[in-house]
Design an enzyme around this catalytic site. Sequence first.
Site, PDB file in Angstrom:
ATOM      1  N   TYR A  17      40.566  43.110  46.198  1.00  0.00           N
ATOM      2  CA  TYR A  17      40.892  43.472  47.585  1.00  0.00           C
ATOM      3  C   TYR A  17      40.110  42.558  48.516  1.00  0.00           C
ATOM      4  O   TYR A  17      38.904  42.361  48.338  1.00  0.00           O
ATOM      5  CB  TYR A  17      40.529  44.937  47.845  1.00  0.00           C
ATOM      6  CG  TYR A  17      40.677  45.339  49.303  1.00  0.00           C
ATOM      7  CD1 TYR A  17      41.909  45.727  49.799  1.00  0.00           C
ATOM      8  CD2 TYR A  17      39.576  45.323  50.166  1.00  0.00           C
ATOM      9  CE1 TYR A  17      42.051  46.084  51.134  1.00  0.00           C
ATOM     10  CE2 TYR A  17      39.717  45.676  51.488  1.00  0.00           C
ATOM     11  CZ  TYR A  17      40.953  46.053  51.978  1.00  0.00           C
ATOM     12  OH  TYR A  17      41.087  46.407  53.289  1.00  0.00           O
ATOM     13  N   HIS A  18      40.768  42.016  49.539  1.00  0.00           N
ATOM     14  CA  HIS A  18      40.164  41.037  50.442  1.00  0.00           C
ATOM     15  C   HIS A  18      39.657  41.725  51.699  1.00  0.00           C
ATOM     16  O   HIS A  18      40.432  42.244  52.499  1.00  0.00           O
ATOM     17  CB  HIS A  18      41.207  39.975  50.814  1.00  0.00           C
ATOM     18  CG  HIS A  18      40.610  38.672  51.262  1.00  0.00           C
ATOM     19  ND1 HIS A  18      39.659  38.592  52.249  1.00  0.00           N
ATOM     20  CD2 HIS A  18      40.827  37.392  50.839  1.00  0.00           C
ATOM     21  CE1 HIS A  18      39.334  37.327  52.433  1.00  0.00           C
ATOM     22  NE2 HIS A  18      40.020  36.577  51.583  1.00  0.00           N
ATOM     23  N   GLY A  19      38.332  41.738  51.886  1.00  0.00           N
ATOM     24  CA  GLY A  19      37.752  42.268  53.111  1.00  0.00           C
ATOM     25  C   GLY A  19      37.864  41.280  54.252  1.00  0.00           C
ATOM     26  O   GLY A  19      38.384  40.167  54.096  1.00  0.00           O
ATOM     27  N   GLU A  44      45.540  39.976  54.607  1.00  0.00           N
ATOM     28  CA  GLU A  44      44.852  41.240  54.332  1.00  0.00           C
ATOM     29  C   GLU A  44      43.467  41.245  54.969  1.00  0.00           C
ATOM     30  O   GLU A  44      43.011  42.280  55.489  1.00  0.00           O
ATOM     31  CB  GLU A  44      44.741  41.447  52.826  1.00  0.00           C
ATOM     32  CG  GLU A  44      44.182  42.791  52.411  1.00  0.00           C
ATOM     33  CD  GLU A  44      44.322  43.005  50.916  1.00  0.00           C
ATOM     34  OE1 GLU A  44      45.255  43.734  50.506  1.00  0.00           O
ATOM     35  OE2 GLU A  44      43.507  42.440  50.146  1.00  0.00           O
TER      36      GLU A  44
END
Length: 310
Positions: A101-103, A174
């Site tokens: 998951y890309h912050g 994202e």
Amino acid sequence: ATYIDLDYSLWLYRFLTPLIVTFLLPLVFVALIYISFLVLFIYKLHRQVIMRAVQTDRNFWRVGRKIVAAIWDAHARIYHGYEVIGLDNIPQEGPALIVYYHGAIPIDMYYLNSRMLLQRERLIYTIGDRFLFKLPGWGTISEAFHVSPGTVQSCVSILRDGNLLAISPGGVYEAQFGDHYYELLWRNRVGFAKVAQEAKVPIIPCFTQNLREGFRQVGIFRTFFMRLYNKVRIPVYPIYGGFPVKFRTYLGKPIEYDENLTAQELQIKVATAIEDLINQHQRLPGSILMALLDRLPAFKAQRKAAGSEQ
């Protein structure tokens, strides 16, 4: 009136300059103390790894990577109390694709790569957005840490050579437009699934707890910045934060290669695995205050007990 304003400005400048310098100089001194502490902490924590690398490694970039990894790992431990849960799910040798998951800023991947280099002697090759390679200094970083824009074929080659590779299907989109509800914004991207299927490698789902509480986008003009991003294809949504919240990276069980799955089916399976990690380990919606409290041992124990009761 113009001359009066000019004189006043000069007087204000002369009056405030000593005050500003008075406050800045102690900050510089404090910064030097902190840098000294950081260097000594790094030496204490990783001196054997660094000395061994200097003495024995002939790879041009390996020593430099170890030094940089030691700095990042020290920062991770001090500033975010960084932990990795499930590190054994990454193979000791052989290829695997890490899907994460890309912050707002993928600082967790810097931390994870540093931890892998120092504890497992393995480098995680990474796919980065093309705009990064236009930034000054990024060429050296990408050369040392094997960061590349990536195509399906180049990614397959990296994996077939026995390496670890990290990809975020959501990418910059994202990063820019995700929020503290941690929804995946993959927009039907299946390229990573095609890579895994062609290279016949396992996929390891990856998620970092409180990532969005460390850095966030401003909450206004979202539609405007989304339209602007779709035109220029570079990060334009302002970011704020840098809060010392608790970070824990969770690595899920490997999703093994299955020749019977299509790329679309594999994408759904991986997305579900990451969503399960989010639902299991992330407070929704995310809270900066609660993420800061996660640093406290008493609060951590209380939360763990509450989770076990559920």
